[in-house]
Write a protein that holds these residues in place. Structure first.
Motif, PDB file in Angstrom:
ATOM      1  N   TYR A  37       0.874  -1.179   0.000  1.00 47.82           N
ATOM      2  CA  TYR A  37       0.000   0.000   0.000  1.00 47.82           C
ATOM      3  C   TYR A  37       0.917   1.238   0.000  1.00 47.82           C
ATOM      4  N   ASN A  57      -5.291   1.116  -1.517  1.00 45.97           N
ATOM      5  CA  ASN A  57      -5.882   0.354  -0.423  1.00 45.97           C
ATOM      6  C   ASN A  57      -6.901  -0.644  -1.004  1.00 45.97           C
ATOM      7  N   ARG A  58      -7.242  -1.679  -0.226  1.00 48.93           N
ATOM      8  CA  ARG A  58      -8.337  -2.585  -0.575  1.00 48.93           C
ATOM      9  C   ARG A  58      -8.091  -3.399  -1.834  1.00 48.93           C
ATOM     10  N   GLU A  60      -5.677  -6.042  -1.579  1.00 50.74           N
ATOM     11  CA  GLU A  60      -4.639  -6.874  -0.963  1.00 50.74           C
ATOM     12  C   GLU A  60      -4.365  -8.151  -1.748  1.00 50.74           C
ATOM     13  N   ARG A  63      -2.467  -7.486  -4.949  1.00 51.23           N
ATOM     14  CA  ARG A  63      -1.102  -7.109  -4.586  1.00 51.23           C
ATOM     15  C   ARG A  63      -0.286  -8.355  -4.212  1.00 51.23           C
ATOM     16  N   SER A  81       3.994  -3.965   5.202  1.00 49.97           N
ATOM     17  CA  SER A  81       2.793  -3.500   5.896  1.00 49.97           C
ATOM     18  C   SER A  81       3.256  -2.596   7.041  1.00 49.97           C
ATOM     19  N   MET A  90      -0.722  -7.786   5.373  1.00 49.40           N
ATOM     20  CA  MET A  90      -0.496  -8.524   4.140  1.00 49.40           C
ATOM     21  C   MET A  90      -0.167 -10.013   4.295  1.00 49.40           C
ATOM     22  N   ALA A  93      -3.055 -12.254   3.397  1.00 45.12           N
ATOM     23  CA  ALA A  93      -3.390 -12.137   1.970  1.00 45.12           C
ATOM     24  C   ALA A  93      -2.401 -12.909   1.108  1.00 45.12           C
TER      25      ALA A  93
END
Lengths: 255, 255
Positions: A37, A57-58, A60, A63, A81, A90, A93
């Protein structure tokens, strides 16, 4: 042939380099690609040979997949992070993307490096509010139904846990923190201490100690961690006009 | 005249200096007196001018009072804990002693420096088991009645929290972890992952991943952190015979 690529999931801590661990600094120094981010990527200084992949953002999972693709292609990837990488950040994710993705990714060299979490940095600034049993709850209903969050707030209140509330609100989610306070006021005394800790260790750090009865959601923004004490949590005045110390005693007397 | 004494409560992290923050190293370098439970004091290298005050377990309040007395007498005192100082460690004891003690102590320069907590170090080694809402519970009934611990375990299980169980057992408390598993088996599926993480980052590190149905308290000792997942927590096989990755997805689907 062994793939030279690697993926290291890194917790940068709350902000100050003084709260970043040596193993994190070493991993950042070796990385070829920085993924995260944008505000977290911006915390890592530029240097030649370090490619930066800052995202919004949002996103994840996108990414995380991108980071795994880079590592599969041979890059030494650092996924960054704030705070600790395993706390609403993260690491989870990355493993979700790993499970759903290319089986070849499982052979990659993957590591997670912990960081100083926002809640422990904030707690240290104000005393020891998390000194007895505690929990951490994300108030974001982007990833889970609000009913689950209500259920967990209730369980935490009835269980006597100090609470660290992550992601208390944002422009897109303006009402969640107020709704959480309304729910908690039905189950906890209004005198329970509430701490708003924003941008801890950064130049614009702001910490406010108030009570559940008076807690105003307007004191929080996206960068705020909110802590809600229990009936046992105590305030201790400090000289010189500083906010009082807040601590939760380790012991519970037999009733 | 301003008292030159100070008291800094320090989290040393799980063990490895690679997970100790620069601000902690700086505070240790400036200290004149080191106060703490003997195994933590032993982690700080000797140097001329550093007096060591190692004490036994279970004397936290005496130790905190002693540290405040030393600071009041002009010493630069470092009170050391493993992990984070605010998590079942010395920070709360220091504020408890401060509240009950000599009012002059309140004018002392007191700081708390966070550390990498045992649960985040352990979680990072194995993936992201604390990736959704979680709680930390001490299983020691030295400081609170066992009924309070049972109540909190139940609240955490019904609330859907991942649990980090601190102080799972010791020679003097041999049955608490087994009793906790028995209670949790009544409320959670037997397939829920359980992680035993002992001496994380230290030479004798040992991590075992099992299930709630099969979790054997004999895998734990005083240095073990136990994590209990939820029904959502997932295992992901790793190649090469390593323990599987364990992660708790951030998202809860709407039901």
């Amino acid at each position: 042939m062994l793939n030279p690529g690697s993926l290291t999931v890194i917790g940068l801590g709350p902000g100050s380099p003084a709260q970043r661990t040596p193993e994190v600094e070493a991993a950042l120094a070796e990385a070829t690609d920085l993924v995260g981010y944008a505000p977290y990527v911006a915390r890592v200084p530029h240097r030649p040979g370090l490619y930066r992949h800052a995202s919004d953002n949002r996103v994840e999972l996108d990414r995380a997949r991108h980071a795994l693709q880079l590592a599969e292609a041979g890059a030494r990837v650092a996924v960054v992070s704030g705070g600790d990488a395993g706390v609403f950040a993260m690491a989870s994710a990355v493993f979700e993307a790993l499970e759903a993705g290319d089986p070849a990714w499982r052979a990659l060299d993957i590591r997670v490096l912990p960081g100083i979490s926002a809640m422990f940095a904030a707690a240290a600034r104000i005393g020891a509010p998390l000194g007895h049993d505690f929990c951490a709850i994300s108030l974001s209903d982007n990833l889970k139904p609000w009913e689950v969050i209500q259920h967990r707030l209730l369980a935490a209140a009835l269980g006597g846990f100090v609470m660290a509330l992550y992601n208390p609100l944002s422009r897109a989610r303006p009402w969640q923190l107020g709704a959480a306070f309304t729910l908690l006021r039905q189950h906890l005394p209004g005198t329970v201490p509430v701490i708003f800790a924003t941008a801890v260790t950064r130049p614009d750090e702001r910490i406010t100690v108030t009570t559940l009865a008076e807690a105003d959601p307007a004191l929080a923004d996206m960068r705020t961690l909110v802590m809600v004490g229990t009936a046992a949590t105590r305030l201790l005045p400090r000289p010189g006009g500083a906010a009082p110390w807040v601590y939760s005693p380790r012991s519970v007397p037999a009733s």
